[in-house]
Design an enzyme around this catalytic site. Structure first.
Site, PDB file in Angstrom:
ATOM      1  N   ASP A 157     -44.853 -11.531 -42.021  1.00 55.43           N
ATOM      2  CA  ASP A 157     -44.372 -10.160 -41.847  1.00 55.43           C
ATOM      3  C   ASP A 157     -45.470  -9.197 -41.415  1.00 55.43           C
ATOM      4  O   ASP A 157     -46.653  -9.542 -41.417  1.00 55.43           O
ATOM      5  CB  ASP A 157     -43.704  -9.653 -43.144  1.00 55.43           C
ATOM      6  CG  ASP A 157     -44.449 -10.094 -44.402  1.00 55.43           C
ATOM      7  OD1 ASP A 157     -45.663 -10.392 -44.305  1.00 55.43           O
ATOM      8  OD2 ASP A 157     -43.827 -10.138 -45.472  1.00 55.43           O
ATOM      9  N   ASN A 215     -39.707  -8.146 -57.414  1.00 54.64           N
ATOM     10  CA  ASN A 215     -38.236  -8.071 -57.395  1.00 54.64           C
ATOM     11  C   ASN A 215     -37.619  -9.339 -56.803  1.00 54.64           C
ATOM     12  O   ASN A 215     -36.434  -9.372 -56.487  1.00 54.64           O
ATOM     13  CB  ASN A 215     -37.776  -6.841 -56.598  1.00 54.64           C
ATOM     14  CG  ASN A 215     -38.177  -6.901 -55.119  1.00 54.64           C
ATOM     15  OD1 ASN A 215     -38.819  -7.874 -54.674  1.00 54.64           O
ATOM     16  ND2 ASN A 215     -37.802  -5.902 -54.348  1.00 54.64           N
ATOM     17  N   HIS A 268     -38.536 -10.831 -53.910  1.00 52.95           N
ATOM     18  CA  HIS A 268     -38.514 -10.967 -52.446  1.00 52.95           C
ATOM     19  C   HIS A 268     -39.463 -12.070 -51.981  1.00 52.95           C
ATOM     20  O   HIS A 268     -40.435 -12.408 -52.656  1.00 52.95           O
ATOM     21  CB  HIS A 268     -38.778  -9.626 -51.737  1.00 52.95           C
ATOM     22  CG  HIS A 268     -40.184  -9.115 -51.776  1.00 52.95           C
ATOM     23  ND1 HIS A 268     -40.481  -7.775 -51.917  1.00 52.95           N
ATOM     24  CD2 HIS A 268     -41.386  -9.727 -51.670  1.00 52.95           C
ATOM     25  CE1 HIS A 268     -41.792  -7.615 -51.898  1.00 52.95           C
ATOM     26  NE2 HIS A 268     -42.371  -8.786 -51.752  1.00 52.95           N
ATOM     27  N   GLU A 288     -35.891  -8.397 -48.851  1.00 49.93           N
ATOM     28  CA  GLU A 288     -35.651  -7.731 -50.123  1.00 49.93           C
ATOM     29  C   GLU A 288     -34.314  -8.174 -50.711  1.00 49.93           C
ATOM     30  O   GLU A 288     -33.485  -8.767 -50.004  1.00 49.93           O
ATOM     31  CB  GLU A 288     -35.658  -6.208 -49.917  1.00 49.93           C
ATOM     32  CG  GLU A 288     -36.980  -5.648 -49.381  1.00 49.93           C
ATOM     33  CD  GLU A 288     -38.105  -5.597 -50.432  1.00 49.93           C
ATOM     34  OE1 GLU A 288     -38.014  -6.281 -51.470  1.00 49.93           O
ATOM     35  OE2 GLU A 288     -39.079  -4.850 -50.201  1.00 49.93           O
TER      36      GLU A 288
HETATM   37  C1  F6R Z   1     -46.747 -10.952 -47.810  1.00 46.13           C
HETATM   38  C2  F6R Z   1     -45.363 -11.069 -48.232  1.00 46.13           C
HETATM   39  C3  F6R Z   1     -44.883 -10.618 -49.571  1.00 46.13           C
HETATM   40  C4  F6R Z   1     -45.865 -10.864 -50.710  1.00 46.13           C
HETATM   41  C5  F6R Z   1     -45.306 -10.326 -52.013  1.00 46.13           C
HETATM   42  C6  F6R Z   1     -46.288 -10.476 -53.158  1.00 46.13           C
HETATM   43  O1  F6R Z   1     -46.906 -11.455 -46.512  1.00 46.13           O
HETATM   44  O2  F6R Z   1     -44.577 -11.514 -47.469  1.00 46.13           O
HETATM   45  O3  F6R Z   1     -43.672 -11.270 -49.855  1.00 46.13           O
HETATM   46  O4  F6R Z   1     -46.122 -12.231 -50.818  1.00 46.13           O
HETATM   47  O5  F6R Z   1     -44.995  -8.971 -51.868  1.00 46.13           O
HETATM   48  O6  F6R Z   1     -47.379  -9.630 -52.914  1.00 46.13           O
HETATM   49  P1  F6R Z   1     -48.722  -9.743 -53.759  1.00 46.13           P
HETATM   50  O7  F6R Z   1     -49.309 -11.067 -53.417  1.00 46.13           O
HETATM   51  O8  F6R Z   1     -49.579  -8.615 -53.255  1.00 46.13           O
HETATM   52  O9  F6R Z   1     -48.337  -9.635 -55.184  1.00 46.13           O
END
Ligand code: F6R
Length: 240
Positions: free
Chosen positions: A67, A134, A136, A141
């Protein structure tokens, strides 16, 4: 789902790094799906060290990132373009022409088409995932269709709050992103998920033990037949 729980983060990241080093040495031209955020940073640090120690090479590797925020210039320190260069690509022998990250600056439909076309031309061997608090995966989401391909998405308020720690203020966190879809993620041959910390425990529990439901995007991983999950004991604390 194969679930590995580690006492310490050091042990966890050592194990994930060893897993990647072995996989890349067995297939040096593999296609890696990569993630950003806090979770993969120690993995990337271990892989850079392994490259410096000549234990692994990335020269024939192709990558696809999950992403990118919409609206941040590539040079912004929190763009995922900058993140990948700073955390991994600039420190190993990867050919940057073989790295793919959705564009957050092109017109979104164009960016989606460009990324999806390249992704559809490849089979991702191992997709790395972090987990949103959450539930995702990527920036898919809660409520995102399990049939989704690359698309533009609004970040959930909880994601904006979670990610505000990287920015000077919450108002600076982009509210939209382009993300690989859930169907794209599920097409990977193998999926590696890492989650650490107590703030992920609830999402970890629902991902593994909950119903497979679009309200908890990561629950779809129960339907993939080759998922390896690496957890520290805090993230695994609700599982027993
Ligand atoms: C990042 C991504 C997100 C993160 C998730 C956890 O490329 O796609 O899904 O993996 O938000 O983020 P952290 O690792 O910062 O807790």
């Amino acid at each position: 789902m194969k679930i590995n729980v580690f006492e310490t983060k050091e042990e966890l990241y050592r194990a994930v790094a060893d897993f990647y080093i072995k996989a890349i040495n067995e297939k040096p031209n593999m296609v890696l799906g990569l993630a950003t955020g806090t979770t993969p940073i120690p993995l990337y640090q271990n892989l850079i060290k392994a490259y410096q120690d000549k234990l692994v090479s990335f020269k024939d590797i192709t990558t696809f990132n999950l992403d990118e925020y919409i609206g941040l210039p590539k040079t912004h320190k929190e763009s995922y373009f900058s993140f990948m260069r700073n955390q991994l690509f600039n420190h190993v022998d990867i050919n940057l022409d073989n790295t793919h990250i959705p564009s957050g600056v092109l017109e979104p439909n164009e960016a989606i088409k460009e990324f999806q076309t390249a992704l559809d031309d490849h089979q991702v061997d191992i997709q790395l995932l972090g987990l949103g608090s959450n539930g995702h995966i990527g920036f898919n989401e809660p409520g995102t269709s399990f049939d989704s391909t690359t698309h533009k998405t609004q970040l959930a308020l909880s994601t904006i709050q979670d990610n505000s720690r990287m920015f000077d203020s919450i108002d600076e966190v982009p509210t939209e992103s382009i993300t690989m879809g859930i169907k794209d993620i599920m097409r990977a041959s193998k999926i590696v998920m890492i989650a650490t910390g107590a703030q992920k425990a609830d999402a970890v529990y629902k991902m593994i033990k909950g119903q497979v439901d679009e309200s908890l995007p990561a629950s779809i991983l129960q339907k993939h037949d080759d998922v390896v999950i690496f957890l520290d004991k805090d993230a695994a604390s609700l599982l027993k």
